[in-house]
Design an enzyme around this catalytic site. Structure first.
Site, mmCIF file in Angstrom:
data_model
loop_
_atom_site.group_PDB
_atom_site.id
_atom_site.type_symbol
_atom_site.label_atom_id
_atom_site.label_comp_id
_atom_site.label_asym_id
_atom_site.label_seq_id
_atom_site.Cartn_x
_atom_site.Cartn_y
_atom_site.Cartn_z
ATOM 1 N N ASP A 198 0.797 -1.557 0.283
ATOM 2 C CA ASP A 198 -0.248 -0.016 0.022
ATOM 3 C C ASP A 198 0.559 1.243 0.055
ATOM 4 O O ASP A 198 2.251 1.250 0.330
ATOM 5 C CB ASP A 198 -1.004 -0.117 1.106
ATOM 6 C CG ASP A 198 -1.356 1.153 1.565
ATOM 7 O OD1 ASP A 198 -2.146 0.753 -0.066
ATOM 8 O OD2 ASP A 198 -1.687 1.997 2.444
ATOM 9 N N ASP A 216 -0.255 5.072 0.791
ATOM 10 C CA ASP A 216 -0.344 5.760 1.994
ATOM 11 C C ASP A 216 -0.868 5.756 3.150
ATOM 12 O O ASP A 216 -1.046 4.607 3.379
ATOM 13 C CB ASP A 216 -1.652 6.834 1.162
ATOM 14 C CG ASP A 216 -1.679 8.356 1.705
ATOM 15 O OD1 ASP A 216 -0.915 8.796 1.932
ATOM 16 O OD2 ASP A 216 -2.925 8.806 1.270
HETATM 17 MG MG LIG Z 1 -2.907 3.318 3.751
#
Ligand SMILES: [Mg+2]
Length: 354
Positions: free
Chosen positions: A30, A32
């Site tokens: 992932d 962010d």
């Molecule tokens: Mg995230």
């Protein structure tokens, strides 16, 4: 065929005797809260990814964010010192376009409620993005972009009411911002759902489709999902049958970890992405005691307590204390509600340095 790897009812954290990345040939990471936080790179993340890659582990960035094309994401990552080719970025827009292209004729018109990320993904998948319901689209695809406006929602509403499939890139209700949460794709999808009475097919985490698309595109026999949110990244990994690493550099907190339902418990726990380069101790419960490294977590009356035992060294890596407490909480809340008050003192007593 996509292999599922995990026992979804596990109440343990797994062990990795050597660097975690060495056990895996594909990391589904992932962005962010894991690699970047807003417009800053998270310290150590670039070096950790470089270490894993130089040992031959593939890295693919997997994001629910549909607004930016892979090339733009890859350029931003390069600016942070993180190597990424555009084909190593799997956005929910790319996965949505791939799913639609698998079902309709090449060149078919698809109505877009979204921005450049979605339009480019459709082009790349051999489809034709259109903006009006009158263009006879075969499907509607919706993903967040700041330029989504009432007329896009209206065209989508008309097209969906005609009975064609509606695919949403993701259901995140909000987007983080310096001013607090702002309306995300889930909120805009809710507007169209209210107007049509229809429900979209959702591509992104916490469903399995996005992770499955990344695995189909990149192969890999031993994938590991890495994320900062239990309710999307980790729940999605479990839905996709993947082992997962939760990092505490983003949204989910230590208390969230203890409260996680069985559908959202990670296989490994780390402070940040540097955890992929580290060995991981197992954590499990026996005879009512959660044990990890030199830490033991148990109940003293209604309160959980964490003790240092054996050769444990207090204050050096209390993450092991958190691991012991997490597996205790997961066992304790089996079949019942999570009793938050029971754990707050024990959590405060850990030296987690967040
Ligand atoms: Mg995230």
């Amino acid at each position: 065929v996509i292999t599922r790897f995990i026992d979804p009812d596990s109440v343990e954290l797994a062990a990795a005797p050597g660097p975690l990345f060495a056990r895996h040939d594909l990391l589904l990471v992932d962005l962010d809260g894991v690699v970047v936080l807003g417009d800053q790179v998270i310290p150590g993340s670039a070096a950790a990814l470089t270490t894993a890659r130089s040992a031959g582990t593939k890295v693919v960035f997997v994001t629910n964010n549909a607004s930016r094309p892979p090339l733009v994401v890859a350029e931003q990552l390069a600016g942070f010192g993180v190597d990424a080719r555009p084909d190593e970025v799997m956005t929910s827009a790319v996965a949505a376009a791939t799913v639609i292209a698998g079902r309709v004729p090449s060149g078919a018109p698809v109505l877009v409620i979204g921005g450049a990320g979605l339009r480019e993904a459709l082009f790349a998948a051999g489809l034709r993005p259109v903006t009006e319901a009158a263009a006879d689209p075969v499907a509607v695809v919706q993903g967040f972009a700041p330029e989504v406006d009432w007329s896009m929602l209206a065209e989508g509403t008309v097209a969906i009411r005609a009975g064609i499939p509606w695919i949403s890139t993701n259901s995140d209700p909000t987007l983080p911002s310096p001013r607090g949460p702002l309306p995300g794709n889930g909120a805009l999808v809710a507007a169209v759902a209210a107007a049509t009475g229809a429900t979209p097919e959702v591509i992104g985490k916490p469903g399995p489709v996005l992770y499955d698309a990344a695995r189909r595109a990149h192969g890999g026999d031993r994938p590991l999902a890495v994320g900062d949110r239990l309710d999307t990244d980790i729940a999605g990994a479990i839905a996709a049958g993947l082992p997962s690493l939760l990092v505490l550099s983003g949204v989910s907190s230590p208390l969230d970890l203890l409260a996680a339902p069985a559908s959202a418990r990670p296989s490994y726990l780390g402070r940040d992405l540097g955890a992929i380069t580290m060995a991981h101790p197992s954590a499990r419960v026996s005879d009512g005691v959660g044990r990890c490294g030199g830490f033991e977590a148990s109940f003293d009356g209604a309160r959980a307590v964490v003790r240092v035992s054996g050769d444990g060294q207090p204050g050096q890596d209390d993450l092991d204390g958190l691991r012991a407490l997490a597996v205790l909480a997961w066992c304790q809340s089996a079949g019942g509600a999570f009793a938050r008050d029971s754990y707050e003192d024990a959590l405060k007593g850990l030296n987690l340095n967040f």
